[in-house]
Design a protein around this motif. Sequence first.
Motif, PDB file in Angstrom:
ATOM      1  N   GLU A  93       0.823  -1.206   0.000  1.00  0.00           N
ATOM      2  CA  GLU A  93       0.000   0.000   0.000  1.00  0.00           C
ATOM      3  C   GLU A  93       0.863   1.264   0.000  1.00  0.00           C
ATOM      4  O   GLU A  93       1.998   1.270   0.477  1.00  0.00           O
ATOM      5  N   ASP A 176      -3.316   4.986  -1.034  1.00  0.00           N
ATOM      6  CA  ASP A 176      -4.268   3.976  -0.563  1.00  0.00           C
ATOM      7  C   ASP A 176      -4.878   4.388   0.763  1.00  0.00           C
ATOM      8  O   ASP A 176      -6.087   4.253   0.979  1.00  0.00           O
ATOM      9  N   ALA A 209      -6.501  10.104  -0.719  1.00  0.00           N
ATOM     10  CA  ALA A 209      -6.476   8.718  -0.246  1.00  0.00           C
ATOM     11  C   ALA A 209      -7.828   8.039  -0.414  1.00  0.00           C
ATOM     12  O   ALA A 209      -8.877   8.679  -0.359  1.00  0.00           O
ATOM     13  N   ARG A 210      -7.780   6.711  -0.596  1.00  0.00           N
ATOM     14  CA  ARG A 210      -9.014   5.932  -0.666  1.00  0.00           C
ATOM     15  C   ARG A 210      -9.644   5.787   0.706  1.00  0.00           C
ATOM     16  O   ARG A 210     -10.864   5.641   0.815  1.00  0.00           O
TER      17      ARG A 210
END
Length: 262
Positions: A93, A176, A209-210
């Motif tokens: 990540e 991520d 970011a996710r």
Amino acid sequence: MSRYERWNSLLELLAEHGKLDVEEAAAGLAVSAATIRRDLDQLARQQMVTRTRGGAVAHNVSYDLPLRYKTARNAGAKQRIGAAVAGLIAPGEVVGLNGGTTTTEVARALVVRPELTERGEAGHPLTVVTNALNIANELTVRPAVKIVVTGGVARPQSYELIGPLAGTVLAELALDVTVLGVDALDLGIGASAHHEGEAGINRLLAERARRVVVAADASKLGRRAFARICGLELIDTLVTDQPLGEELAAGFAEAGVRVLTA
């Protein structure tokens, strides 16, 4: 009590009261008045306090204590939080980290997890994007971790890079997960910071970011700071060190924020 612990205590007293009396400080810290005078003289030379007859007054400390004087605060709690956050990160990540004592502990916890730092076919199993110079400095010596540092202007209080250069770099990246250290986390306005420049870059880290994890000890919860970072709608997980009260727990649950206690 070491010299740096005394300095930290003196600065916290000044942040709370705005002024300090040598005799009162000596009694409170169980040291001699001569020791307190020497401490205040040294802090004054570093432009951390302004000396007065019989004591000192606050000089840019009541608002935002420099990072090097915050490291002793809730150290055990921050280490537990760091380890818990590291457990949320998967190999491969891309992790964003802003500055602060808690995110520094997150960085330290990340690099001692073998599954995150052992080299595989992909080369770097973990990529860290940060605007914090101290975190970049610590992780650069870890060859299995890829470090990306934003540009920007360094703030000596936090070692964070801020400004348009940092924003330009972040606009080109996809993360991520972003782990945010915050100065305050409130049900109404969400995450906030003392300095508006830091808040702006931290907001960009969250937006790129996710998912977003806030790492904050209990002293930061239910409070507000000067500049808003982001609302609760951007925050997926809160990792803290103590069980929440009913009102906070209900508020975070209603906002869809998962709460983990380290």
